[in-house]
Scaffold this active site. Sequence first.
Site, PDB file in Angstrom:
ATOM      1  N   HIS A 237       0.847  -1.193   0.000  1.00 36.04           N
ATOM      2  CA  HIS A 237       0.000   0.000   0.000  1.00 36.04           C
ATOM      3  C   HIS A 237       0.880   1.240   0.000  1.00 36.04           C
ATOM      4  CE1 HIS A 237       0.853   1.085   4.183  1.00 36.04           C
ATOM      5  NE2 HIS A 237       0.664  -0.183   4.511  1.00 36.04           N
ATOM      6  N   ASP A 364      -4.020 -18.648  12.814  1.00 34.76           N
ATOM      7  CA  ASP A 364      -2.911 -19.226  13.575  1.00 34.76           C
ATOM      8  C   ASP A 364      -2.985 -18.776  15.036  1.00 34.76           C
ATOM      9  OD1 ASP A 364      -0.038 -19.456  14.624  1.00 34.76           O
ATOM     10  OD2 ASP A 364       0.127 -20.402  12.653  1.00 34.76           O
ATOM     11  N   SER A 379       2.124  -5.057   6.938  1.00 38.51           N
ATOM     12  CA  SER A 379       1.769  -4.797   5.540  1.00 38.51           C
ATOM     13  C   SER A 379       2.907  -5.224   4.617  1.00 38.51           C
ATOM     14  CB  SER A 379       1.487  -3.311   5.336  1.00 38.51           C
ATOM     15  OG  SER A 379       0.407  -2.904   6.121  1.00 38.51           O
TER      16      SER A 379
END
Length: 428
Positions: A237, A364, A379
Amino acid sequence: MNMNKIRAAIGLLLLLTFLSMPFNQFIQQYVAIPNDLTLFDDAGENLTIPKLGNDTTTVLSQQEEVLEAMDTSEFKAVNNGESSIVYEVAGMPLKKVNVDVLEDFKVIPGGQSVGVNLQTLGVLVVGHHLINTDSGEKSPGEDADIQVGDIILQVNGKEIEKMEQMTPLVDEAGKHNKELNVKIKRGGETVEKKLLPALDKKENQYRIGLYIRDSAAGIGTMTFYDPESKRYGALGHVISDMDTKKPIQIHDGTIVRSNITSIKKGDNGVPGEKQATFNADDTPLGTISKNTSFGVFGKLDSKLQASKWNEPMPITLPNQVKEGPAKILTVVEDDLVESFDVEIVNSVDQPNAATKGMIIKITDEDLLEKTGGIIQGMSGSPIIQDGKLIGAVTHVFVNDPTSGYGIHIEWMLEEAGIDIYKNEEKAS
Protein backbone atom coordinates in the site's frame (compact mmCIF):
# COMPACT_ATOMS: atom_id res chain seq x y z
CA MET A 1 -59.88 -7.33 -29.55
CA ASN A 2 -58.65 -10.93 -29.73
CA MET A 3 -55.45 -9.74 -31.42
CA ASN A 4 -54.78 -7.36 -28.51
CA LYS A 5 -55.24 -10.20 -26.05
CA ILE A 6 -52.84 -12.39 -28.02
CA ARG A 7 -50.23 -9.62 -28.06
CA ALA A 8 -50.66 -9.07 -24.33
CA ALA A 9 -50.27 -12.80 -23.67
CA ILE A 10 -47.12 -12.98 -25.80
CA GLY A 11 -45.72 -9.92 -24.05
CA LEU A 12 -46.42 -11.41 -20.65
CA LEU A 13 -44.81 -14.70 -21.68
CA LEU A 14 -41.70 -12.90 -22.92
CA LEU A 15 -41.52 -10.87 -19.72
CA LEU A 16 -41.78 -13.98 -17.56
CA THR A 17 -39.13 -15.68 -19.69
CA PHE A 18 -36.81 -12.69 -19.32
CA LEU A 19 -37.34 -12.48 -15.56
CA SER A 20 -36.72 -16.21 -15.12
CA MET A 21 -33.48 -16.20 -17.11
CA PRO A 22 -31.22 -15.47 -14.08
CA PHE A 23 -32.73 -18.46 -12.33
CA ASN A 24 -32.28 -20.83 -15.25
CA GLN A 25 -29.42 -23.19 -14.44
CA PHE A 26 -28.18 -23.26 -18.03
CA ILE A 27 -28.07 -19.45 -18.19
CA GLN A 28 -26.25 -19.28 -14.85
CA GLN A 29 -23.66 -21.79 -16.04
CA TYR A 30 -23.22 -19.89 -19.32
CA VAL A 31 -22.66 -16.56 -17.55
CA ALA A 32 -20.14 -18.22 -15.20
CA ILE A 33 -17.89 -19.20 -18.10
CA PRO A 34 -15.03 -16.64 -18.45
CA ASN A 35 -14.16 -15.15 -21.82
CA ASP A 36 -10.42 -15.21 -21.12
CA LEU A 37 -8.17 -17.36 -18.95
CA THR A 38 -4.45 -17.20 -18.21
CA LEU A 39 -2.27 -19.88 -16.63
CA PHE A 40 1.34 -20.98 -16.47
CA ASP A 41 2.72 -23.95 -18.38
CA ASP A 42 4.39 -25.43 -15.29
CA ALA A 43 1.67 -24.72 -12.73
CA GLY A 44 1.47 -28.34 -11.63
CA GLU A 45 -2.30 -28.45 -11.93
CA ASN A 46 -4.83 -28.78 -14.73
CA LEU A 47 -7.20 -26.12 -16.04
CA THR A 48 -10.82 -26.85 -15.15
CA ILE A 49 -13.67 -24.95 -16.80
CA PRO A 50 -17.41 -25.03 -15.95
CA LYS A 51 -19.58 -27.69 -17.59
CA LEU A 52 -22.54 -26.53 -19.68
CA GLY A 53 -25.22 -29.22 -19.82
CA ASN A 54 -25.05 -32.86 -20.84
CA ASP A 55 -25.48 -32.16 -24.56
CA THR A 56 -22.57 -29.70 -24.73
CA THR A 57 -19.06 -30.67 -25.82
CA THR A 58 -15.80 -28.71 -25.95
CA VAL A 59 -13.32 -28.50 -28.80
CA LEU A 60 -9.78 -27.12 -28.79
CA SER A 61 -8.93 -24.52 -31.42
CA GLN A 62 -5.15 -24.01 -31.64
CA GLN A 63 -2.45 -23.77 -34.29
CA GLU A 64 0.16 -25.45 -32.08
CA GLU A 65 -0.37 -27.89 -29.25
CA VAL A 66 -0.75 -25.65 -26.20
CA LEU A 67 -3.51 -27.48 -24.31
CA GLU A 68 -4.30 -31.17 -24.09
CA ALA A 69 -7.90 -32.22 -23.34
CA MET A 70 -8.22 -34.62 -20.40
CA ASP A 71 -12.04 -34.61 -20.72
CA THR A 72 -14.70 -32.05 -21.75
CA SER A 73 -13.98 -29.73 -18.81
CA GLU A 74 -10.37 -30.44 -17.81
CA PHE A 75 -7.26 -29.48 -19.78
CA LYS A 76 -3.52 -29.75 -19.30
CA ALA A 77 -1.01 -27.11 -20.40
CA VAL A 78 1.73 -28.74 -22.51
CA ASN A 79 3.37 -25.62 -23.95
CA ASN A 80 3.20 -21.84 -23.71
CA GLY A 81 1.18 -19.97 -26.29
CA GLU A 82 -2.43 -19.14 -27.15
CA SER A 83 -5.36 -21.51 -27.49
CA SER A 84 -9.17 -21.47 -27.46
CA ILE A 85 -11.76 -23.76 -25.95
CA VAL A 86 -15.05 -23.73 -27.86
CA TYR A 87 -18.30 -24.97 -26.34
CA GLU A 88 -20.48 -26.69 -28.97
CA VAL A 89 -24.02 -28.07 -29.11
CA ALA A 90 -24.72 -30.45 -32.04
CA GLY A 91 -21.64 -29.09 -33.80
CA MET A 92 -22.74 -25.46 -33.43
CA PRO A 93 -20.38 -23.10 -31.55
CA LEU A 94 -21.97 -21.63 -28.43
CA LYS A 95 -19.17 -19.98 -26.44
CA LYS A 96 -15.42 -19.45 -26.88
CA VAL A 97 -12.88 -19.17 -24.07
CA ASN A 98 -9.51 -17.67 -25.01
CA VAL A 99 -6.63 -19.27 -23.07
CA ASP A 100 -3.16 -17.74 -22.75
CA VAL A 101 -0.53 -20.13 -21.39
CA LEU A 102 2.53 -18.29 -20.05
CA GLU A 103 6.04 -19.45 -19.35
CA ASP A 104 6.44 -20.37 -15.70
CA PHE A 105 7.42 -17.34 -13.61
CA LYS A 106 9.00 -17.39 -10.15
CA VAL A 107 10.13 -14.82 -7.57
CA ILE A 108 11.65 -15.14 -4.11
CA PRO A 109 9.04 -14.46 -1.38
CA GLY A 110 10.02 -12.00 1.33
CA GLY A 111 8.65 -11.72 4.86
CA GLN A 112 11.65 -9.76 6.18
CA SER A 113 11.05 -6.60 8.20
CA VAL A 114 12.55 -3.55 6.49
CA GLY A 115 13.07 0.06 7.44
CA VAL A 116 11.85 2.56 4.86
CA ASN A 117 13.51 5.96 4.35
CA LEU A 118 11.84 8.36 1.94
CA GLN A 119 13.23 11.67 0.71
CA THR A 120 10.31 13.78 -0.46
CA LEU A 121 10.06 15.59 -3.76
CA GLY A 122 10.81 19.15 -2.58
CA VAL A 123 9.69 19.88 0.98
CA LEU A 124 6.20 19.03 2.17
CA VAL A 125 3.99 21.55 3.98
CA VAL A 126 2.47 19.74 6.96
CA GLY A 127 0.97 22.64 8.94
CA HIS A 128 0.72 26.36 9.72
CA HIS A 129 1.80 28.24 12.84
CA LEU A 130 1.41 31.82 14.07
CA ILE A 131 4.29 34.24 14.48
CA ASN A 132 4.27 36.98 17.13
CA THR A 133 5.04 40.13 15.11
CA ASP A 134 4.83 43.91 15.76
CA SER A 135 1.47 43.91 13.96
CA GLY A 136 0.08 40.93 15.86
CA GLU A 137 0.02 37.18 15.35
CA LYS A 138 -0.03 35.90 11.79
CA SER A 139 1.13 33.11 9.49
CA PRO A 140 2.72 34.50 6.30
CA GLY A 141 2.52 31.09 4.66
CA GLU A 142 -1.20 30.75 5.30
CA ASP A 143 -1.78 34.37 4.19
CA ALA A 144 0.02 33.52 0.91
CA ASP A 145 -2.46 30.63 0.36
CA ILE A 146 0.16 27.94 0.78
CA GLN A 147 -1.85 24.93 1.94
CA VAL A 148 -1.19 21.81 3.97
CA GLY A 149 -0.16 19.09 1.52
CA ASP A 150 1.52 21.51 -0.90
CA ILE A 151 5.04 20.60 -2.00
CA ILE A 152 7.55 23.45 -2.20
CA LEU A 153 9.67 22.77 -5.29
CA GLN A 154 11.55 26.05 -5.77
CA VAL A 155 12.17 29.32 -3.95
CA ASN A 156 13.43 32.27 -6.01
CA GLY A 157 14.26 29.84 -8.81
CA LYS A 158 16.40 27.54 -6.61
CA GLU A 159 15.51 23.85 -6.32
CA ILE A 160 14.55 22.90 -2.75
CA GLU A 161 15.33 19.37 -1.55
CA LYS A 162 16.16 19.89 2.16
CA MET A 163 14.53 21.95 4.90
CA GLU A 164 17.82 23.65 5.76
CA GLN A 165 17.92 25.19 2.27
CA MET A 166 14.95 27.37 3.25
CA THR A 167 16.58 29.20 6.20
CA PRO A 168 19.11 31.43 4.35
CA LEU A 169 16.54 32.29 1.68
CA VAL A 170 13.98 33.30 4.31
CA ASP A 171 16.58 35.38 6.25
CA GLU A 172 17.77 37.18 3.12
CA ALA A 173 14.23 38.04 1.99
CA GLY A 174 13.19 39.13 5.49
CA LYS A 175 16.16 41.48 6.00
CA HIS A 176 15.48 43.19 2.67
CA ASN A 177 11.69 43.13 3.08
CA LYS A 178 11.33 41.24 -0.21
CA GLU A 179 8.80 38.59 -1.13
CA LEU A 180 9.88 35.06 -1.87
CA ASN A 181 8.77 33.59 -5.20
CA VAL A 182 7.59 30.12 -4.18
CA LYS A 183 6.86 27.42 -6.76
CA ILE A 184 4.67 24.66 -5.34
CA LYS A 185 3.05 21.47 -6.52
CA ARG A 186 -0.58 21.10 -5.49
CA GLY A 187 -2.15 17.85 -6.64
CA GLY A 188 -1.50 17.62 -10.36
CA GLU A 189 -0.88 21.36 -10.78
CA THR A 190 2.16 23.58 -10.35
CA VAL A 191 1.41 27.07 -9.03
CA GLU A 192 3.45 30.06 -7.85
CA LYS A 193 2.90 32.13 -4.71
CA LYS A 194 4.40 35.29 -3.21
CA LEU A 195 5.48 34.94 0.43
CA LEU A 196 6.81 37.73 2.65
CA PRO A 197 8.66 36.48 5.77
CA ALA A 198 7.79 38.11 9.13
CA LEU A 199 10.09 38.87 12.08
CA ASP A 200 9.36 36.81 15.17
CA LYS A 201 9.72 39.31 18.07
CA LYS A 202 10.43 36.62 20.63
CA GLU A 203 13.19 34.81 18.75
CA ASN A 204 14.33 37.77 16.61
CA GLN A 205 14.33 35.57 13.49
CA TYR A 206 12.42 35.73 10.25
CA ARG A 207 9.74 33.05 9.86
CA ILE A 208 7.23 32.00 7.22
CA GLY A 209 4.66 30.35 9.50
CA LEU A 210 4.86 26.91 7.89
CA TYR A 211 5.73 23.50 9.28
CA ILE A 212 7.66 21.61 6.60
CA ARG A 213 9.20 18.17 6.27
CA ASP A 214 11.67 16.71 3.76
CA SER A 215 11.74 13.04 4.75
CA ALA A 216 9.73 10.22 6.26
CA ALA A 217 10.59 6.87 7.82
CA GLY A 218 8.79 3.74 8.94
CA ILE A 219 8.80 -0.03 8.83
CA GLY A 220 7.08 -2.58 6.64
CA THR A 221 7.51 -6.06 5.21
CA MET A 222 9.23 -7.20 2.03
CA THR A 223 6.84 -9.02 -0.32
CA PHE A 224 9.00 -10.37 -3.14
CA TYR A 225 12.34 -10.13 -4.90
CA ASP A 226 13.07 -10.99 -8.53
CA PRO A 227 16.67 -12.25 -8.71
CA GLU A 228 16.83 -11.73 -12.49
CA SER A 229 15.90 -8.04 -12.62
CA LYS A 230 16.79 -7.30 -8.95
CA ARG A 231 13.41 -5.56 -8.59
CA TYR A 232 11.42 -5.88 -5.40
CA GLY A 233 8.03 -4.94 -3.97
CA ALA A 234 7.10 -4.24 -0.34
CA LEU A 235 4.24 -2.99 1.89
CA GLY A 236 1.40 -3.50 -0.60
CA HIS A 237 0.00 0.00 0.00
CA VAL A 238 1.04 3.62 -0.37
CA ILE A 239 3.03 5.45 2.32
CA SER A 240 1.17 8.62 3.33
CA ASP A 241 2.34 11.54 5.42
CA MET A 242 1.10 11.16 8.99
CA ASP A 243 -0.02 14.81 9.18
CA THR A 244 -1.47 15.51 5.73
CA LYS A 245 -2.72 11.93 5.16
CA LYS A 246 -1.67 12.37 1.53
CA PRO A 247 0.67 10.03 -0.40
CA ILE A 248 4.30 11.05 -0.13
CA GLN A 249 5.75 12.02 -3.50
CA ILE A 250 9.33 10.84 -3.33
CA HIS A 251 12.54 12.22 -4.75
CA ASP A 252 14.46 9.12 -3.74
CA GLY A 253 14.63 6.65 -0.88
CA THR A 254 16.26 3.56 0.55
CA ILE A 255 15.33 0.42 2.47
CA VAL A 256 17.48 -1.01 5.27
CA ARG A 257 17.40 -4.03 7.56
CA SER A 258 15.12 -3.79 10.58
CA ASN A 259 14.79 -5.75 13.83
CA ILE A 260 11.47 -6.21 15.65
CA THR A 261 11.95 -5.33 19.33
CA SER A 262 8.40 -5.73 20.65
CA ILE A 263 4.76 -6.13 19.64
CA LYS A 264 1.88 -3.88 20.61
CA LYS A 265 -1.07 -6.26 20.45
CA GLY A 266 -4.14 -5.17 18.49
CA ASP A 267 -7.73 -5.18 19.75
CA ASN A 268 -11.15 -4.17 18.43
CA GLY A 269 -10.96 -0.50 17.42
CA VAL A 270 -7.30 -0.24 18.42
CA PRO A 271 -4.78 -1.38 15.77
CA GLY A 272 -1.62 -3.03 17.04
CA GLU A 273 1.87 -2.44 15.67
CA LYS A 274 5.33 -3.88 15.34
CA GLN A 275 7.91 -1.82 17.19
CA ALA A 276 11.28 -2.01 15.50
CA THR A 277 14.71 -0.48 15.33
CA PHE A 278 16.74 0.43 12.27
CA ASN A 279 19.48 2.87 11.50
CA ALA A 280 18.85 5.16 8.55
CA ASP A 281 22.63 5.43 8.09
CA ASP A 282 23.08 1.67 7.70
CA THR A 283 24.20 0.32 4.33
CA PRO A 284 21.00 0.28 2.25
CA LEU A 285 19.54 -2.97 1.00
CA GLY A 286 18.33 -1.09 -2.04
CA THR A 287 16.72 1.99 -3.48
CA ILE A 288 13.08 3.13 -3.55
CA SER A 289 11.92 4.57 -6.87
CA LYS A 290 8.11 4.37 -6.53
CA ASN A 291 5.56 4.90 -3.77
CA THR A 292 2.12 3.94 -5.11
CA SER A 293 -1.23 2.49 -4.04
CA PHE A 294 0.30 -0.95 -4.55
CA GLY A 295 3.37 -0.46 -2.32
CA VAL A 296 6.96 0.74 -2.56
CA PHE A 297 9.21 -0.52 -5.33
CA GLY A 298 12.82 -0.29 -6.43
CA LYS A 299 15.95 -2.40 -6.86
CA LEU A 300 18.02 -4.34 -4.33
CA ASP A 301 21.77 -3.90 -4.04
CA SER A 302 22.27 -6.37 -1.17
CA LYS A 303 20.85 -9.76 -0.28
CA LEU A 304 17.87 -10.02 2.04
CA GLN A 305 18.14 -11.71 5.40
CA ALA A 306 18.21 -15.49 4.82
CA SER A 307 15.05 -17.48 5.52
CA LYS A 308 13.58 -20.93 4.80
CA TRP A 309 11.83 -19.41 1.77
CA ASN A 310 14.84 -18.03 -0.10
CA GLU A 311 14.25 -20.20 -3.17
CA PRO A 312 12.25 -18.89 -6.17
CA MET A 313 8.54 -19.71 -5.89
CA PRO A 314 5.81 -19.78 -8.60
CA ILE A 315 3.15 -17.08 -8.56
CA THR A 316 -0.62 -17.37 -8.87
CA LEU A 317 -2.86 -15.09 -10.93
CA PRO A 318 -6.09 -13.62 -9.46
CA ASN A 319 -8.36 -16.10 -11.25
CA GLN A 320 -6.42 -19.01 -9.73
CA VAL A 321 -6.63 -17.95 -6.07
CA LYS A 322 -8.98 -20.19 -4.07
CA GLU A 323 -10.93 -19.58 -0.91
CA GLY A 324 -9.48 -21.69 1.89
CA PRO A 325 -6.24 -22.24 3.83
CA ALA A 326 -3.08 -20.27 3.11
CA LYS A 327 -0.02 -18.95 4.96
CA ILE A 328 1.69 -15.61 5.45
CA LEU A 329 5.39 -14.97 6.00
CA THR A 330 6.30 -12.26 8.50
CA VAL A 331 8.58 -11.36 11.42
CA VAL A 332 7.32 -10.99 14.99
CA GLU A 333 10.67 -11.27 16.81
CA ASP A 334 14.16 -9.99 15.91
CA ASP A 335 14.67 -10.74 12.21
CA LEU A 336 13.33 -14.31 12.04
CA VAL A 337 10.88 -14.92 9.16
CA GLU A 338 8.14 -17.39 10.15
CA SER A 339 5.01 -18.77 8.49
CA PHE A 340 1.55 -18.49 10.04
CA ASP A 341 -1.83 -19.96 9.05
CA VAL A 342 -4.52 -17.75 7.49
CA GLU A 343 -7.79 -18.30 5.64
CA ILE A 344 -8.65 -16.75 2.27
CA VAL A 345 -12.24 -15.72 3.01
CA ASN A 346 -12.87 -14.12 -0.37
CA SER A 347 -10.90 -13.46 -3.56
CA VAL A 348 -11.94 -11.22 -6.43
CA ASP A 349 -10.89 -12.21 -9.96
CA GLN A 350 -9.75 -8.72 -10.93
CA PRO A 351 -9.19 -8.26 -14.69
CA ASN A 352 -7.42 -4.93 -14.08
CA ALA A 353 -5.00 -3.66 -11.45
CA ALA A 354 -6.78 -2.84 -8.19
CA THR A 355 -6.16 -3.01 -4.47
CA LYS A 356 -8.19 -5.05 -1.95
CA GLY A 357 -8.34 -8.20 -4.07
CA MET A 358 -8.68 -10.57 -1.12
CA ILE A 359 -10.13 -10.75 2.37
CA ILE A 360 -7.98 -12.81 4.72
CA LYS A 361 -8.45 -13.99 8.29
CA ILE A 362 -5.68 -14.94 10.71
CA THR A 363 -6.32 -18.45 12.06
CA ASP A 364 -2.91 -19.23 13.57
CA GLU A 365 -3.32 -19.41 17.37
CA ASP A 366 0.34 -18.56 17.98
CA LEU A 367 0.15 -15.39 15.86
CA LEU A 368 -3.18 -14.37 17.43
CA GLU A 369 -1.63 -14.76 20.87
CA LYS A 370 1.36 -12.59 19.94
CA THR A 371 -0.28 -9.88 17.82
CA GLY A 372 -4.06 -10.18 18.11
CA GLY A 373 -4.20 -10.45 14.31
CA ILE A 374 -2.98 -8.10 11.56
CA ILE A 375 -0.96 -5.18 12.92
CA GLN A 376 0.89 -2.17 11.54
CA GLY A 377 4.25 -3.19 10.12
CA MET A 378 2.80 -6.45 8.82
CA SER A 379 1.77 -4.80 5.54
CA GLY A 380 3.54 -6.47 2.66
CA SER A 381 3.74 -9.90 4.33
CA PRO A 382 3.59 -12.38 1.43
CA ILE A 383 0.57 -14.72 1.22
CA ILE A 384 1.32 -18.26 0.04
CA GLN A 385 -1.21 -20.88 -1.08
CA ASP A 386 -0.35 -24.39 -2.32
CA GLY A 387 3.32 -23.49 -2.55
CA LYS A 388 2.70 -20.39 -4.70
CA LEU A 389 2.92 -16.67 -3.98
CA ILE A 390 -0.57 -15.21 -4.40
CA GLY A 391 -0.33 -11.73 -2.86
CA ALA A 392 0.42 -9.63 0.21
CA VAL A 393 -1.29 -8.41 3.37
CA THR A 394 -2.26 -4.72 3.10
CA HIS A 395 -4.83 -3.42 5.60
CA VAL A 396 -6.47 -4.56 8.84
CA PHE A 397 -10.16 -4.23 9.67
CA VAL A 398 -10.13 -1.79 12.60
CA ASN A 399 -13.15 -3.41 14.27
CA ASP A 400 -11.82 -6.94 13.69
CA PRO A 401 -8.00 -7.11 13.84
CA THR A 402 -8.07 -10.83 13.00
CA SER A 403 -9.12 -9.94 9.43
CA GLY A 404 -8.03 -7.60 6.68
CA TYR A 405 -7.36 -7.07 2.99
CA GLY A 406 -4.78 -8.54 0.67
CA ILE A 407 -3.56 -7.49 -2.78
CA HIS A 408 -3.00 -9.92 -5.67
CA ILE A 409 0.67 -10.42 -6.50
CA GLU A 410 0.12 -9.76 -10.22
CA TRP A 411 -0.54 -6.06 -9.58
CA MET A 412 2.55 -5.64 -7.40
CA LEU A 413 4.72 -7.30 -10.06
CA GLU A 414 3.20 -5.05 -12.72
CA GLU A 415 3.85 -1.95 -10.60
CA ALA A 416 7.46 -3.08 -10.09
CA GLY A 417 7.91 -3.12 -13.87
CA ILE A 418 8.09 -6.91 -14.16
CA ASP A 419 6.45 -8.14 -17.37
CA ILE A 420 5.18 -11.65 -16.62
CA TYR A 421 3.24 -11.66 -19.92
CA LYS A 422 6.38 -10.97 -21.98
CA ASN A 423 4.49 -8.24 -23.84
CA GLU A 424 7.71 -6.45 -24.80
CA GLU A 425 9.11 -9.63 -26.35
CA LYS A 426 5.84 -10.24 -28.25
CA ALA A 427 5.85 -6.67 -29.54
CA SER A 428 9.45 -6.93 -30.77
